[in-house]
Design a protein around this motif. Structure first.
Motif, PDB file in Angstrom:
ATOM      1  N   ASN A 407      39.214  30.033 -21.774  1.00  0.00           N
ATOM      2  CA  ASN A 407      37.843  30.288 -21.367  1.00  0.00           C
ATOM      3  C   ASN A 407      36.920  29.803 -22.474  1.00  0.00           C
ATOM      4  OD1 ASN A 407      35.940  31.128 -19.578  1.00  0.00           O
ATOM      5  ND2 ASN A 407      36.216  33.313 -19.923  1.00  0.00           N
ATOM      6  N   PRO A 408      36.147  28.740 -22.263  1.00  0.00           N
ATOM      7  CA  PRO A 408      35.261  28.275 -23.329  1.00  0.00           C
ATOM      8  C   PRO A 408      34.169  29.305 -23.587  1.00  0.00           C
ATOM      9  CG  PRO A 408      34.742  27.150 -21.281  1.00  0.00           C
ATOM     10  CD  PRO A 408      35.987  27.959 -21.025  1.00  0.00           C
ATOM     11  N   PRO A 409      33.581  29.306 -24.779  1.00  0.00           N
ATOM     12  CA  PRO A 409      32.591  30.334 -25.132  1.00  0.00           C
ATOM     13  C   PRO A 409      31.225  30.044 -24.517  1.00  0.00           C
ATOM     14  CG  PRO A 409      32.855  28.808 -26.957  1.00  0.00           C
ATOM     15  CD  PRO A 409      33.860  28.393 -25.914  1.00  0.00           C
ATOM     16  N   VAL A 410      31.180  30.050 -23.192  1.00  0.00           N
ATOM     17  CA  VAL A 410      29.945  29.671 -22.509  1.00  0.00           C
ATOM     18  C   VAL A 410      29.198  30.862 -21.925  1.00  0.00           C
ATOM     19  CG1 VAL A 410      30.779  27.366 -21.950  1.00  0.00           C
ATOM     20  CG2 VAL A 410      31.199  29.238 -20.347  1.00  0.00           C
ATOM     21  N   GLY A 411      29.743  32.056 -22.012  1.00  0.00           N
ATOM     22  CA  GLY A 411      29.104  33.207 -21.411  1.00  0.00           C
ATOM     23  C   GLY A 411      27.743  33.503 -22.026  1.00  0.00           C
TER      24      GLY A 411
END
Length: 590
Positions: A407-411
């Protein structure tokens, strides 16, 4: 011959590597959830327990126009996130029953919400199963969006879309198979790849992939459209003389709103079904047996949901996406082993990226900006920055993997806070003690196109770049490919069967916005990321990026083939590597 992806330009985004090569700077930002409404936007109000049990759950009205002022946005990202949740509540409420209980006949009014039941009712773990009877192959308990027109009903192979969708019995006609009416189900999982880039699997034994990925539990997909889009296509459809151009509603003559839904489903085990953590349903899927494509039925669990809605002042669609929370980690905190097998084995950047250097992506969480390094060009392997799972695996020639999904750190802070707000509302609302909907979260929302932030220095970022690289880990998983993707898509070497992800700022490759209501003024084009960036390639007719703007339909369902009667082919669960290899160009070419 190598099968590759070519990434163009400074590439502020094709796909994420890991968080190990990141740099973060704080941004000056207000609280992600503002209590001060700066514009009349009921859909952006705080979500309360009453919103979860409203009967029926209303579809939130379109947001007002956005003012594009980065220093004083009239709508916050949190307000848009609440709007996304209200859509989820509406479309995942029960569809209206019609009283019919007969084999091959629809038991619901398609596209209509049940006026007597609410979102709490559809959260029962046996919701779908409890609507099955001995007299019908269809459950009378369907979610509203599950009754929308499947893509093979919007574009049946060899014929025009048929009848009034509200009363239409599901009928699936493909190039390679027709599904008997008595074998059909509303959920029709006819896509086996993430837009032709990879296949995604859960290991069947622990968290280690099987030697042959086809022995593991695959994720399958389907696409559907609402009655407004269905009726519009039906009204203009002419296979002999396809229209020169089209504009999905709302347009100059049709004020209705087009909605498209893409869903991702995992093959279920008895233990997963019994867990009560998934919306489950019987679904049709396809296998090759004895040289023929055969329709099969099994129980699948919903793991991802895209909702795309085209509205006044939002002509590029508003993109919202939700995930079931157990895809990467089990409820007891164990790694699921989710992985992809890519349908290519090379990635290249253009000459603007010096050999051996890494381009990067800028991620705006709303409270900080992070610079994320991207993989090196060349082979898709561990040395170049891909999390290739070690071991002996059968990977077809020209493919790559298995690669661990991360999960890329895009949140964004706003989405995180609104998800918590909804969880608190569920804890107080009657009927949600065991609801499956407790286990779904909003990933993010894209509302309007913009260019990426130019740096991570502490100046005011563009608020619209929150969720700029919107991606769902079970719908856009590939690294490289469509996770942290930015730009348009084309095939520069048709003879070599390669495709290109265009991501250089300023290339006339995706969203042409001049003259379109709802887009920033005095802007000719933007290079957008994530879902909207990918869909920016979906024009009809598709121009070459230089001859002028194409219509803003942004739908991969609509192209010259489908508008000419060709329809779709159903993907087989066990499709051969040769057939899979062809899919690299199915969606990603002009």
């Amino acid at each position: 011959m190598k099968t590759g992806i070519i990434m163009f330009g400074a590439l502020a985004g094709a796909l994420a590597m890991s968080t190990s090569c990141t740099k973060t700077e704080p941004t000056v930002a207000a609280s992600s959830i503002s209590k001060d409404q700066k514009t009349p936007f009921p859909g952006g109000a705080e979500i309360m327990p009453a919103d979860l049990i409203a009967t029926p759950a209303p579809l939130p009205a379109a947001p007002p126009a956005y003012n594009y002022d980065p220093n004083n946005p009239n709508i916050t990202h949190a307000e848009y996130a609440r709007f996304a949740w209200r859509q989820f509540i509406h479309f995942n409420s029960p569809a209206q029953k019609n009283g019919v209980d007969a084999a091959g006949k629809s038991p619901v009014v398609r596209g209509s919400i049940d006026p007597t039941r609410n979102f709490a009712a559809s959260g029962a773990s046996d919701f779908h199963q409890s609507g099955m009877t001995a007299g019908s192959n269809f459950s009378s308990n369907q979610l509203v969006w599950e009754t929308f027109a499947h893509r093979s009903e919007l574009f049946p192979a060899g014929s025009a879309p048929k009848g009034d969708l509200a009363t239409l019995d599901p009928e699936y006609v493909f190039q390679n198979v027709n599904v008997a009416a008595t074998d059909a189900r509303f959920n029709n999982l006819d896509e086996n790849t993430q837009i032709g880039q990879n296949q995604i699997f859960f290991p069947k034994n622990g968290n280690t992939p099987s030697a042959n990925s086809q022995d593991d539990h695959i994720i399958l997909f389907q696409a559907r459209v609402n009655p407004v889009e269905y009726d519009y296509i039906k009204s203009i459809y002419n296979a002999e003389k396809p229209p020169a151009s089209l504009e999905l509603p709302p347009n100059g003559t049709n004020p209705g709103e087009s909605v498209e839904v893409k869903s991702a489903w995992r093959e279920m085990t008895p233990a997963l079904i019994a867990s009560g953590r998934y919306h489950t349903a019987e679904a049709v899927y396809y296998k090759e047996e004895n040289g023929k494509t055969q329709a099969k039925v099994a129980t699948f669990g919903l793991v991802g949901l895209h909702i795309l809605r085209k509205m006044e002042n939002y002509p590029a669609f508003v993109y919202t996406t939700f995930e079931q929370v157990d895809s990467l980690t089990t409820p007891d905190s164990k790694d699921t082993g989710l992985y992809v097998v890519n349908l290519y084995d090379q990635m290249q950047y253009d000459a603007s990226v010096p050999p051996g250097t890494r381009p990067s992506a800028i991620l705006n969480t709303g409270s900080s900006r992070t610079l994320v390094a991207l993989p090196l060009a060349g082979e898709i392997n561990s040395a170049n920055g891909y999390d290739v799972i070690p071991g002996k695996f059968t990977v077809p020639h020209g493919f790559s993997g298995p690669i661990k999904v991360k999960n890329p750190p895009v949140g964004t802070s706003a989405v995180f806070d609104v998800n918590n707000e909804v969880q608190k509302a569920m804890a107080k609302a009657p009927g949600f003690e065991k609801s499956v909907w407790q286990h779904y979260r909003l990933v993010g929302i894209q509302v309007l196109p913009t260019n990426e932030d130019s740096s991570i220095t502490p100046k005011t970022p563009d608020p619209l770049t929150q969720d700029y690289y919107l991606a769902n880990i079970v719908v856009e998983s590939s690294q490289p490919g469509i996770q942290l993707f930015k730009g348009g898509v084309m095939d520069p070497h048709p003879d070599k069967k390669e495709f290109t992800l265009v991501a250089e700022r300023g290339l006339p490759s995706i969203l042409r916005v001049n003259g379109k209501a709802g887009f920033p003024k005095n802007v000719d084009k933007v290079v957008m990321g994530g879902c909207m960036g990918c869909h920016g390639n979906a024009q009809y007719p598709r121009d070459n990026g230089e001859t002028g703007p194409g219509p803003s339909i942004f739908s991969f369902l609509i192209n010259l083939d489908t508008m000419s009667g060709k329809g779709f082919s159903a993907d087989e669960r066990n499709e051969s590597p040769t057939k899979l290899g062809v899919k690299r160009l199915e969606y990603l070419t002009y």
